[in-house]
Design a protein around this motif. Structure first.
Motif, PDB file in Angstrom:
ATOM      1  N   VAL A   1       4.142  -6.123   6.129  1.00  9.06           N
ATOM      2  CA  VAL A   1       3.488  -7.368   5.393  1.00  9.06           C
ATOM      3  C   VAL A   1       4.259  -8.735   5.629  1.00  9.06           C
ATOM      4  N   GLN A   2       3.533  -9.705   5.608  1.00  7.50           N
ATOM      5  CA  GLN A   2       4.110 -10.903   5.811  1.00  7.50           C
ATOM      6  C   GLN A   2       3.358 -11.867   4.798  1.00  7.50           C
ATOM      7  N   GLY A   3       3.856 -12.144   3.669  1.00  4.24           N
ATOM      8  CA  GLY A   3       2.785 -12.998   2.829  1.00  4.24           C
ATOM      9  C   GLY A   3       2.021 -12.300   1.984  1.00  4.24           C
ATOM     10  N   LYS A   4       0.582 -12.636   2.087  1.00  5.95           N
ATOM     11  CA  LYS A   4      -0.316 -11.832   1.376  1.00  5.95           C
ATOM     12  C   LYS A   4      -0.974 -10.473   2.204  1.00  5.95           C
ATOM     13  N   TYR A   5      -0.833 -10.855   3.507  1.00  3.53           N
ATOM     14  CA  TYR A   5      -1.772 -10.169   4.451  1.00  3.53           C
ATOM     15  C   TYR A   5      -0.633  -9.158   5.559  1.00  3.53           C
ATOM     16  N   GLY A   6      -1.108  -8.173   5.865  1.00  2.42           N
ATOM     17  CA  GLY A   6      -0.423  -7.227   6.588  1.00  2.42           C
ATOM     18  C   GLY A   6      -1.225  -6.258   7.657  1.00  2.42           C
ATOM     19  N   ALA A   7      -0.724  -5.334   7.999  1.00  2.00           N
ATOM     20  CA  ALA A   7      -1.298  -4.232   8.900  1.00  2.00           C
ATOM     21  C   ALA A   7      -0.514  -2.913   9.156  1.00  2.00           C
ATOM     22  N   GLY A   8      -1.064  -1.813   9.526  1.00  3.02           N
ATOM     23  CA  GLY A   8      -0.223  -0.795   9.655  1.00  3.02           C
ATOM     24  C   GLY A   8      -1.302   0.291   9.984  1.00  3.02           C
ATOM     25  N   ILE A   9      -0.785   1.494   9.749  1.00  7.48           N
ATOM     26  CA  ILE A   9      -1.405   2.912  10.345  1.00  7.48           C
ATOM     27  C   ILE A   9      -1.373   3.878   9.068  1.00  7.48           C
ATOM     28  N   LEU A  10      -2.560   4.429   8.788  1.00  4.32           N
ATOM     29  CA  LEU A  10      -2.878   5.343   7.606  1.00  4.32           C
ATOM     30  C   LEU A  10      -3.280   6.563   8.549  1.00  4.32           C
ATOM     31  N   ILE A  11      -2.728   7.605   7.935  1.00  3.37           N
ATOM     32  CA  ILE A  11      -2.838   8.903   8.378  1.00  3.37           C
ATOM     33  C   ILE A  11      -3.676   9.770   7.248  1.00  3.37           C
ATOM     34  N   ASP A  12      -4.834  10.502   7.471  1.00  2.00           N
ATOM     35  CA  ASP A  12      -5.477  11.484   6.531  1.00  2.00           C
ATOM     36  C   ASP A  12      -5.429  12.701   7.560  1.00  2.00           C
ATOM     37  N   SER A  13      -6.211  13.676   6.913  1.00  2.00           N
ATOM     38  CA  SER A  13      -6.047  15.023   7.320  1.00  2.00           C
ATOM     39  C   SER A  13      -6.674  15.034   8.812  1.00  2.00           C
ATOM     40  N   ILE A  14      -7.356  14.090   9.159  1.00  4.04           N
ATOM     41  CA  ILE A  14      -7.847  14.206  10.659  1.00  4.04           C
ATOM     42  C   ILE A  14      -7.167  13.309  11.690  1.00  4.04           C
ATOM     43  N   ALA A  15      -6.855  12.066  11.381  1.00  7.25           N
ATOM     44  CA  ALA A  15      -6.476  11.059  12.427  1.00  7.25           C
ATOM     45  C   ALA A  15      -5.625   9.903  11.882  1.00  7.25           C
ATOM     46  N   GLU A  16      -4.739   9.382  12.746  1.00  7.82           N
ATOM     47  CA  GLU A  16      -4.341   8.080  12.215  1.00  7.82           C
ATOM     48  C   GLU A  16      -5.459   6.954  12.557  1.00  7.82           C
ATOM     49  N   THR A  17      -5.279   5.834  11.319  1.00  4.11           N
ATOM     50  CA  THR A  17      -6.360   4.924  11.642  1.00  4.11           C
ATOM     51  C   THR A  17      -5.194   3.631  11.203  1.00  4.11           C
ATOM     52  N   GLU A  18      -5.849   2.606  12.467  1.00  2.84           N
ATOM     53  CA  GLU A  18      -5.152   1.171  12.052  1.00  2.84           C
ATOM     54  C   GLU A  18      -5.760   0.373  10.975  1.00  2.84           C
ATOM     55  N   ILE A  19      -5.107  -0.278  10.193  1.00  4.69           N
ATOM     56  CA  ILE A  19      -5.678  -1.020   9.089  1.00  4.69           C
ATOM     57  C   ILE A  19      -5.234  -2.442   9.052  1.00  4.69           C
TER      58      ILE A  19
END
Length: 136
Positions: free
Chosen positions: A93-111
């Protein structure tokens, strides 16, 4: 009267002269666009960022890079999606916004993320699915 005109002429010539040691005008273009952070930014640290790499166990971030006013923070997060399933991941995160990867029981998701309160974020993936996250 003529003396007043000479003084006025001298003063106008004095102020119209350019000083040779004056710095050239800035070539930097001011932009109203926000800097874009991508999920891949969390994977590597540039040599410039490595110079300011900082870890502080008092706070919840894994590490911080940058200078005051321009810090990037790396967090581990957990939360739920709109159907109530648990997710976890890592964001930058930089400032108010950011990005990353989430992992659930199925796969990785870019957010992409946005702070909504202290320690709480809202995230959206490229399909428009919403996630509510907290910093671990």
């Amino acid at each position: 009267m003529q003396k007043n005109y000479l003084i006025l002429l001298f003063v106008s010539i004095l102020f119209s002269c350019k000083h040779p040691d004056a710095p050239p005008p800035s070539t930097e273009i001011n932009s109203f666009y926000k800097p874009v952070i991508t999920a891949d930014d969390r994977k590597t640290i540039t040599p410039e960022e490595a110079k300011t790499y900082h870890v502080n166990t008092t706070y919840k971030y894994k590490y911080r890079t940058g200078n005051p006013g321009h810090y990037k923070y790396n967090y581990d997060v957990k939360g739920i999606n709109t159907t109530g399933d648990s997710v976890f991941g890592n964001i930058i995160v930089q400032g108010k916004y950011g990005a990353g990867i989430l992992i659930d029981s199925i796969a990785e998701t870019e957010i992409n993320t946005e702070w909504i309160a202290h320690g709480k974020l809202k995230a959206l993936d490229k399909h428009g699915n919403e996630y509510h996250l907290i910093v671990k």
